[in-house]
Scaffold this active site. Structure first.
Site, mmCIF file in Angstrom:
data_model
loop_
_atom_site.group_PDB
_atom_site.id
_atom_site.type_symbol
_atom_site.label_atom_id
_atom_site.label_comp_id
_atom_site.label_asym_id
_atom_site.label_seq_id
_atom_site.Cartn_x
_atom_site.Cartn_y
_atom_site.Cartn_z
ATOM 1 N N ARG A 132 -1.788 4.479 20.255
ATOM 2 C CA ARG A 132 -2.192 3.117 19.852
ATOM 3 C C ARG A 132 -0.870 2.470 19.139
ATOM 4 O O ARG A 132 -0.332 3.107 18.282
ATOM 5 C CB ARG A 132 -3.280 2.892 19.169
ATOM 6 N N PRO A 133 -0.584 1.175 19.165
ATOM 7 C CA PRO A 133 0.493 0.550 18.310
ATOM 8 C C PRO A 133 -0.010 0.229 17.135
ATOM 9 O O PRO A 133 -1.269 -0.154 16.909
ATOM 10 C CB PRO A 133 0.519 -0.891 19.237
ATOM 11 N N SER A 134 0.696 0.624 16.052
ATOM 12 C CA SER A 134 0.233 0.732 14.692
ATOM 13 C C SER A 134 0.311 -0.915 14.322
ATOM 14 O O SER A 134 0.940 -1.723 14.849
ATOM 15 C CB SER A 134 1.553 1.313 14.039
ATOM 16 N N GLY A 135 -0.571 -1.177 13.199
ATOM 17 C CA GLY A 135 -0.897 -2.611 13.051
ATOM 18 C C GLY A 135 -0.056 -2.826 11.846
ATOM 19 O O GLY A 135 0.157 -4.083 11.202
ATOM 20 N N THR A 136 0.807 -1.729 11.387
ATOM 21 C CA THR A 136 1.248 -1.943 10.015
ATOM 22 C C THR A 136 3.054 -1.617 9.876
ATOM 23 O O THR A 136 3.828 -1.687 9.230
ATOM 24 C CB THR A 136 0.828 -1.071 8.889
ATOM 25 N N SER A 192 0.990 -1.345 -0.154
ATOM 26 C CA SER A 192 0.116 -0.051 -0.079
ATOM 27 C C SER A 192 0.760 1.213 0.072
ATOM 28 O O SER A 192 1.461 1.318 -0.728
ATOM 29 C CB SER A 192 -0.917 -0.179 1.113
ATOM 30 N N ASN A 202 -8.003 8.889 6.659
ATOM 31 C CA ASN A 202 -6.810 8.813 5.725
ATOM 32 C C ASN A 202 -7.145 8.655 4.302
ATOM 33 O O ASN A 202 -6.610 8.588 3.500
ATOM 34 C CB ASN A 202 -5.666 7.715 6.068
ATOM 35 N N ASP A 252 -6.314 2.335 -2.918
ATOM 36 C CA ASP A 252 -7.653 1.950 -2.113
ATOM 37 C C ASP A 252 -7.717 3.276 -0.968
ATOM 38 O O ASP A 252 -8.782 3.255 -0.292
ATOM 39 C CB ASP A 252 -7.347 0.773 -1.144
ATOM 40 N N GLU A 293 -12.092 6.104 6.926
ATOM 41 C CA GLU A 293 -10.840 6.402 7.691
ATOM 42 C C GLU A 293 -10.791 7.859 7.197
ATOM 43 O O GLU A 293 -10.653 8.193 6.175
ATOM 44 C CB GLU A 293 -9.854 5.327 7.562
HETATM 45 P P1 NG1 Z 1 -1.713 1.287 11.169
HETATM 46 O O1 NG1 Z 1 -0.305 1.110 10.785
HETATM 47 O O2 NG1 Z 1 -2.311 0.160 12.131
HETATM 48 O O3 NG1 Z 1 -2.068 2.780 12.182
HETATM 49 C C1 NG1 Z 1 -2.554 2.177 8.817
HETATM 50 C C2 NG1 Z 1 -3.495 3.197 8.887
HETATM 51 C C3 NG1 Z 1 -4.949 2.578 8.846
HETATM 52 C C4 NG1 Z 1 -4.974 1.582 7.715
HETATM 53 C C5 NG1 Z 1 -4.057 0.451 7.584
HETATM 54 C C6 NG1 Z 1 -3.927 -0.237 6.379
HETATM 55 C C7 NG1 Z 1 -3.600 5.282 9.869
HETATM 56 C C8 NG1 Z 1 -3.698 6.044 11.285
HETATM 57 N N1 NG1 Z 1 -3.694 4.049 10.057
HETATM 58 O O4 NG1 Z 1 -2.688 1.595 9.969
HETATM 59 O O5 NG1 Z 1 -5.964 3.371 8.864
HETATM 60 O O6 NG1 Z 1 -5.457 2.188 6.561
HETATM 61 O O7 NG1 Z 1 -2.609 1.394 7.660
HETATM 62 O O8 NG1 Z 1 -3.308 0.433 5.159
HETATM 63 O O9 NG1 Z 1 -3.778 6.054 8.984
HETATM 64 ZN ZN ZN Z 2 -3.629 1.387 0.337
#
Ligand code: NG1
Ligand code: ZN
EC number: 5.4.2.3
Length: 564
Positions: free
Chosen positions: A496-500, A64, A372, A280, A370
């Protein structure tokens, strides 16, 4: 299951010792060179999931908005949705199994998930334009074939296009044809029908500059352009012919830096938008006559769309329930505007589109975005049937409104947030309403905000509750945030901890940019101190980028949706 063959082929995609990855907000993501074994294993897992659901499963190779050197992979479930949570756990176990244990872990998953191994399997694969993506998608195919699954490799696709293909294939073509032509025809037909209804078709609405993040969006928008050129002229920038993917451009860059992407020449009041690297997400923006940059993010997109839908529902006299789903990152002004001015119920979920998508399914019409710029609108089957029926039964103006709704249903990609589809919806609404980009922007004024990242030793020490708006652990952190927030007006902050990414995200908003910056910095320091920060403590530094013209708060609300 031929365990010998799996062991043999797996050795060609061997896992580096000790590497641990987690299936996060958007699948697995890390440096491309660490992903070969994950891709092979996700090919295997997709076959099991396909056998278990007796449906086509999708595998998308992309990272992404992350840098070009990264890559990632996620599985797409039968109706185009994100993978079910229990299978995310299987994915994590399989990806992290050491080489010699992997066949056993695969067997365990098939037993736990009651997979009928005799069942046929079909997997569709798509990839973005990253240099590493072609080889990595070949590793997915190796995994699929070693388990004797059938597959179709779509090659280059946007992420939402792959979701669309999976949805089409599992609904016997009722949702659309599972080809690029099918996708372009469906969306362009709906777009043309909608814009035909416009009273105002001045040139002002007919051209748009699109920053394609040097990614797949450029290739796919070019294909779509051919179908919509009568109604909309798009000028593609950062189309991948020169620049690097997501580098100084794309929706994520524009949103987080609050400034135009490189390569975008903007005249005052010219409407521009940016896609992210897999198309996306979308955000809009413009420069005003004083040269100030104005960002129109996912929150304002959701507001425009839900206002339009609400108006059409009023027109046809139908009381379908409509709800807007946001995350904690939604600007406080957007939530207040939706609730207090538009009187639309708003819900907050955890970050990650799977959570928003799931919540949006509870409504007749569920609008989710979202901040974003990732989002779409879901229509329940019952709402769709009712609208189609009304489009036949009603007369005159009411019929026209019902027909518009019918086309809007077709124009949205209901499998996933889709920059191309959302762009066409937005362009259609602006044309139909005769709205300029400034009028759209003036619906409400965003509260100044700031997002920062903090590096900690283990981001999982932070756990949250209340849709990520409150910290549970480590002890003392939420109290520290509460004390800091009290020092500013109109303020809010959460972490919050990022998921990415391997970081903790900090968000703050307040009555002025300076205060939002200062609160974000103070919260970052609290995270650093209480959650095991590594490296240099966060510095106040130069974080005041972009431009905010702050109105007194009473003016933040108040503007209503202009009617045509
Ligand atoms: P993480 O890294 O979990 O914050 C980010 C975006 C999500 C989502 C994912 C997937 C922010 C704050 N966080 O996640 O909204 O789009 O990437 O691409 O923008
Ligand atoms: Zn994307």
């Amino acid at each position: 299951m031929d365990l010998d063959a799996i062991t043999k082929y797996s050795a060609l995609h061997a896992k580096p010792d000790g590497l641990v990855l987690q299936y996060g907000t958007a699948g697995f993501r890390t440096k491309a060179e660490h992903l070969d074994h994950v891709m092979f294993r996700m090919g295997l897992l997709a076959v099991l999931r396909s056998k278990q659901t007796k449906s086509t499963i999708g595998v998308m190779v992309t990272a992404s908005h992350n840098p070009e050197e990264d890559n990632g992979v996620k599985l797409v479930d039968p109706l185009g949705e994100m993978l079910a949570p229990s299978w995310e756990e299987h994915a994590t176990c399989l990806a992290n199994a050491e080489e010699q244990d992997m066949p056993r872990v695969l067997m365990d998953i098939s037993v736990k998930a009651a997979v009928n191994l005799q069942q046929d399997a079909f997997v569709v694969i798509g990839r973005d334009t990253r240099p590493s993506s072609e080889k990595l998608s070949q590793s997915v195919i190796d995994g699929v074939t070693v388990l004797e699954g059938q597959f179709h490799d779509y090659g280059l696709l946007t992420t939402p296009q792959l979701h669309y293909m999976v949805y089409c294939r599992n609904t016997s073509g009722q949702y659309g044809k599972a080809t690029i032509e099918g996708y372009c025809q469906k969306l362009s037909k709906a777009f043309t029908e909608l814009t035909k209804q416009a009273f105002c078709s001045g040139d002002e609405y007919r051209s748009l500059k699109v920053d394609c993040a040097n990614g797949i969006g450029a290739l796919k928008l070019r294909e779509m352009e051919h179908y919509i050129s009568q109604e909309l002229s798009v000028q593609l920038l950062n189309d991948g012919t020169k620049g690097k993917l997501n580098h100084l451009c794309g929706a994520d860059f524009v949103k987080s830096h609050q400034k135009p992407p490189q390569g975008m020449e903007m005249k005052p009041n010219e409407r521009c938008c940016s896609f992210d690297g897999d198309a996306d997400r979308i955000v809009y923006y413009y420069l005003d006559v004083d040269g100030h940059f104005h960002l129109i993010d996912g929150d304002k997109i959701a507001t425009l769309i839900s206002s339009f839908l609400k108006e059409l529902l009023l027109e046809i006299g139908e009381s379908l329930n409509i709800g807007v789903v946001q995350t904690a990152y939604a600007n406080g002004s957007s939530t207040r505007y939706l609730e207090e001015v538009m009187k639309v119920p708003v819900y907050c979920t955890k970050t990650g589109v799977k959570h928003l998508h799931h919540k949006a399914q509870e409504f007749d019409i569920g609008v989710y975005f979202e901040a974003n710029g990732h989002g779409t609108v879901l229509f329940s089957k019952a709402a769709e049937i009712r609208i189609k029926q009304l489009a036949k039964e009603l007369e005159d103006k009411k019929r026209k409104a019902a027909k518009m709704l019918e086309n809007v249903i077709d124009l949205f990609n209901q499998a996933a947030g889709d920059a191309i589809s959302d762009m066409l919806v937005i362009e259609a609404i602006l044309t139909l309403k005769g709205l300029t980009v400034q009028q759209w922007d003036a619906l409400y004024m965003d509260l100044p905000n700031r997002q920062l990242k903090v590096k900690v030793a283990d981001r999982q020490v932070i756990s949250t509750t209340d849709a990520e708006r409150q910290v549970v652990t480590p002890p003392g952190l939420q109290e520290a945030i509460n004390d800091l927030v009290k020092k500013y007006k109109l303020s809010r902050a959460f972490v919050r901890p990022s998921g990415t990414e391997d970081i903790v995200r900090v968000y703050a908003e307040a009555d002025s940019q300076e205060n939002a910056d200062s609160l974000a910095h103070a919260v970052s320091l609290a995270v650093f101190q209480l959650a095991g920060g590594v490296g240099e403590p966060p510095q106040p530094g130069k974080i005041h980028e972009g431009c905010w013209k702050i109105k007194p708060y009473y003016q933040l609300l108040g503007t209503s949706f202009p009617s045509s």
